[in-house]
Every structure is written in C-alpha cells, then in structure tokens.
Design an enzyme around this catalytic site. Structure first.
Site, PDB file in Angstrom:
ATOM      1  N   ASP A  40     -21.541  26.508   0.869  1.00 41.94           N
ATOM      2  CA  ASP A  40     -21.113  26.164   2.221  1.00 41.94           C
ATOM      3  C   ASP A  40     -21.097  27.453   3.038  1.00 41.94           C
ATOM      4  OD1 ASP A  40     -19.867  25.574   4.571  1.00 41.94           O
ATOM      5  OD2 ASP A  40     -18.264  24.366   3.677  1.00 41.94           O
ATOM      6  N   PHE A  98     -12.090  25.227   2.112  1.00 44.87           N
ATOM      7  CA  PHE A  98     -12.127  24.509   3.390  1.00 44.87           C
ATOM      8  C   PHE A  98     -13.560  24.065   3.646  1.00 44.87           C
ATOM      9  CE2 PHE A  98     -12.743  23.711   7.831  1.00 44.87           C
ATOM     10  CZ  PHE A  98     -11.663  22.908   8.133  1.00 44.87           C
ATOM     11  N   LYS A 111     -21.843  25.543  12.796  1.00 43.54           N
ATOM     12  CA  LYS A 111     -21.233  26.528  13.697  1.00 43.54           C
ATOM     13  C   LYS A 111     -22.261  27.330  14.505  1.00 43.54           C
ATOM     14  CE  LYS A 111     -16.669  26.493  11.891  1.00 43.54           C
ATOM     15  NZ  LYS A 111     -16.157  26.339  10.536  1.00 43.54           N
TER      16      LYS A 111
HETATM   17  C1  LIG Z   1     -15.775  25.022   9.984  1.00 43.03           C
HETATM   18  C2  LIG Z   1     -16.180  24.777   8.594  1.00 43.03           C
HETATM   19  C3  LIG Z   1     -16.563  23.498   8.148  1.00 43.03           C
HETATM   20  C4  LIG Z   1     -16.459  22.269   9.022  1.00 43.03           C
HETATM   21  O1  LIG Z   1     -17.234  22.328  10.173  1.00 43.03           O
HETATM   22  P1  LIG Z   1     -16.900  21.320  11.395  1.00 43.03           P
HETATM   23  O2  LIG Z   1     -18.031  21.549  12.357  1.00 43.03           O
HETATM   24  O3  LIG Z   1     -15.568  21.715  11.937  1.00 43.03           O
HETATM   25  O4  LIG Z   1     -16.895  19.937  10.842  1.00 43.03           O
HETATM   26  C5  LIG Z   1     -16.994  23.371   6.848  1.00 43.03           C
HETATM   27  N1  LIG Z   1     -17.037  24.423   6.023  1.00 43.03           N
HETATM   28  C6  LIG Z   1     -16.687  25.668   6.398  1.00 43.03           C
HETATM   29  C7  LIG Z   1     -16.766  26.792   5.443  1.00 43.03           C
HETATM   30  C8  LIG Z   1     -16.212  25.875   7.694  1.00 43.03           C
HETATM   31  O5  LIG Z   1     -15.814  27.097   8.068  1.00 43.03           O
END
Ligand SMILES: *Cc1c(COP(=O)(O)O)cnc(C)c1O
Length: 404
Positions: free
Chosen positions: A227, A142, A256
C-alpha cells in the site's frame, strides 16, 4: 478570529457529521507549499492533505490539464472507451514498471479492489479452496475507512461498533519477518502492508525487513501487496518506497498524489496475473478511469518527474531530518523520517501533540498530530531549502515550549 471564520466553523459543526476534529483554521486559497486562510494569513502546509498535494497546491500544469479536459469530456463510464484511459495506462505502466493497471477513485477503493483481486487469484490460480483465502496484515495498519478494511484495523477508534466484519484476515506485528513466516498457511493469498506506516506515526521497519518479506512471499507463492498510497510517487525520496529496500511488490496501490490533489484518482498496479483474473462484470466503478481523472493523473505524474520533485524530496527531506535532529528540546522523544515523510514523537510528559500543532498554526505552519504524541510533517515535494529552514526555526521555538 474574524466573524466569518466563526461562521464557517460553527456552520460545519451544526450540519456536518462530526467525524473530524479540524485545527481551527478556514482555508480559502493555496499555491505551491502555501495556503491562506479567510483572513489572508499565510501558512506553510506541512500536511499536504495527507500527501495528496505532493506537487504543491493548484499546480498550474495539472490545473491546465484539468480545465482543458473538463471542456472536452469528463465522464463516459467504462461502458465505452475514452481517449485518455489508454494514455494513462501507458504512462503509469512506464513510470512504475507495471504490466496491468486497474483505475479506481479513492485509496480505500484501490485497497478493496486489491483484496478482491488477490482472493480471486488465490482461488483460480493458486488453487486455494473456495472461501478459504487468508490475507495477512499488520498491527497498527491504515488502509482506509471502508467496512472491509476497518474490520482488520487494530485501532479501536477505527473499528469500534462498526462490526460485524468480513473474516479472512490475520494480523501480525509490523517489522517482524519471523511473525510473517509463522502466519503463512497454504491458504494465504497475500500479505498487505505499508512500506512505512504513515497514520501510525511514520513507523519505519528495521533494515532488511522487506528483503526477508519478499523472500517469504516468493517462497510461499503469496502476493506481496504494498500500500504505497501515502509513501508512493516521490514522498519518501524515491518514486516508490519499495526502491529503498531494492524489492518489487506483486501488487502496488497508488492514490493521493496520483492526482496532485485535484480529483480522487487511485490505481491498483500488478506485475503478474492478479488483475488478469478479473473478467467483464466482476468489478467496476462508474467514475474509475474516467477521462477527467486520467488527464489529471497524467499531468500529475508528468510534473512529478519533469520538475525533479522526487529528487527534491530526497534532498529536502534529508535537510529537514537533520534540522529536526539538531533541535535540542526536552519535549522530543524521537525524530523519524524518510524523504519528506517526517514525524516528531513527543515525550508523554510533554503534553498532547495537538497543542504543539495549534502553537505552530500561530507561527504560520499547519501540521497535524497523530496518535496523541506525534506531529507529522509532510510538506509538498516542491519545498525549497529556505522554506525548510524557515519551518525548522519555527518548529525549534515551538518544541522548546512546554504545553504539559
Ligand atoms: C490515505 C490512505 C489510504 C486511504 O485512502 P483514501 O483516499 O482516504 O480512501 C489507504 N492507505 C494508506 C496507506 C493511506 O495513507
């Protein structure tokens, strides 16, 4: 349910795109680990806005920084300098040990920016023939919701009927270093991966996986892009999840909790020349690096360190995991977690995780199901031992119920 609650929910349903299926609670206030609904009921937030509110709801110091900055200057665009960006760069570089920083807004934008940067690096530094760059990603990843990203998702819900998609991605199983070794070609520019797969249900790779991944990437001149948008900034009990593996990524993505939930702030961090390939006019964002975002992020990083939230995540995460493992319930298939990134996977016969989340709501806990059978638990990093025990008691009584 009071009539006002019905009204908020019904009005959302009438006018909003139905791309979410929220739990039936309407929140109007938050403080620390707690949120309150429009009827004044209090809940322990065990989702933390998917880890964006790690510092706790409405942290007073982040709030003060935001208000102070909002009075002075909010947006200049990058056409001009502002007096917050340099300080944000200096502080995030010092915190994470990075050399270069690219500020963006959402997590997905940080991922897209990293994809653009590693491709450019591939053509201009590694010498990959133009248009041939390959990026390796993992199944059940994700990385966000933009078109570039959903094109390499393996979840049919995520990519179904949104194509056609951009080529140049190769998908391998998560946690399988041999698969990475086989997938690398001379045109591979990067391996993009989550240290722990969050949305997939808090999937922790086998010990030693990332050590091998690091070796393979180094040996083949492939950029390791971690990520850490969900795992980063203390969530797993260390500043970055890579520290559990004793490795360093070439490119790290944060988002985040970088703003403590006040404002969308994300960043691409690199410790080599990947971001150095971007020249004026080749990438940008009207809001990226704006003074309000920078002031908020600076305060969010400061309180994380000054208030010992990372150490607390390690301590309370261990307590929470122990407590979950002690719950004797036929409904539980597996309990997983690192720091305060936890999950309870239910047996398929136990019924859907959503039912358990709704039952938890009735007991004053907000948690979110993921992938039918998994309850994800990720409270703010400011949670205390008493609050962990309070949550465990309620989880124990809920998980011993049968909703099949
Ligand atoms: C939430 C998330 C994203 C995307 O972030 P957004 O601010 O919703 O675009 C990307 N990678 C990971 C691992 C995430 O948990």
């Amino acid at each position: 349910m009071s009539s006002s609650v019905i009204d908020f929910i019904a009005t959302e349903a009438r006018f909003g795109a139905q791309n979410y299926a929220p739990i039936g609670v309407v929140l109007s206030r938050g403080e620390g680990v707690w949120v309150w609904d429009t009827d004044g009921n209090r809940y322990l937030d065990c989702l933390s806005a998917y880890s964006a509110v790690s510092q706790g709801h409405c942290h007073p110091k982040i709030l003060a920084a935001m208000v102070e900055q909002a009075h002075r200057l909010t947006l200049t665009s990058r056409a001009f300098h502002n007096d917050q960006l340099a300080l944000f760069y200096e502080e995030i570089a010092a915190l994470t040990g990075s050399h270069k920083v690219l500020p963006m807004n959402s997590g997905a934008e940080a991922v897209e920016s990293a994809i653009k940067s590693v491709r450019k690096w591939g053509y201009e530094v590694k010498g990959v023939p133009d248009g041939q760059a390959e990026i390796i990603v993992c199944a059940n990843n994700f990385h966000g919701r933009t078109l570039g990203i959903v094109g390499f998702s393996t979840d049919p819900e995520t990519h179904g009927h949104f194509g056609p998609f951009a080529p140049g991605f190769r998908i391998i199983p998560f946690g399988d270093a041999a698969a990475l070794e086989q997938a690398i070609t001379p045109n591979t520019v990067a391996f993009l991966v989550e240290p722990i797969q969050g949305e997939a249900g808090v999937v922790i790779p086998p010990a030693g996986y990332f050590t091998k991944v690091r070796e393979l990437c180094t040996a083949n001149n492939v950029m390791l892009v971690l990520d850490e948008i969900q795992t980063g900034l203390g969530r797993t009990g260390k500043l970055l999840a890579e520290q559990h593996e004793g490795i360093e990524a070439d490119v790290t993505l944060l988002g985040k909790a970088l703003s403590g939930g006040f404002y969308p702030v994300s960043a691409v961090l690199s410790n080599n020349d990947v971001l150095g390939t971007l020249r004026p006019g080749q990438h940008g964002s009207t809001f990226g690096g704006n003074p309000l975002a920078c002031a908020v992020a600076r305060a969010a990083m400061r309180v994380l360190v000054e208030e010992g939230m990372i150490e607390n995540a390690a301590r309370q995460g261990a307590r929470f995991l122990e407590g979950l493992k002690d719950i004797r319930a036929n409904t539980i298939r597996e309990v997983r977690g690192r720091g305060l990134m936890l999950a309870v996977e239910l047996h398929p016969e136990a019924g859907r995780a959503r039912r358990y989340c709704e039952a938890l709501q009735g007991k004053g806990i907000l948690a979110k199901d993921t992938h039918e059978q998994t309850i994800r638990i990720a409270p703010p990093l400011v949670i205390t031992s008493d609050q962990v025990d309070w949550a465990l008691e309620r989880l124990a009584t809920t998980l011993t119920q049968d909703f099949s």
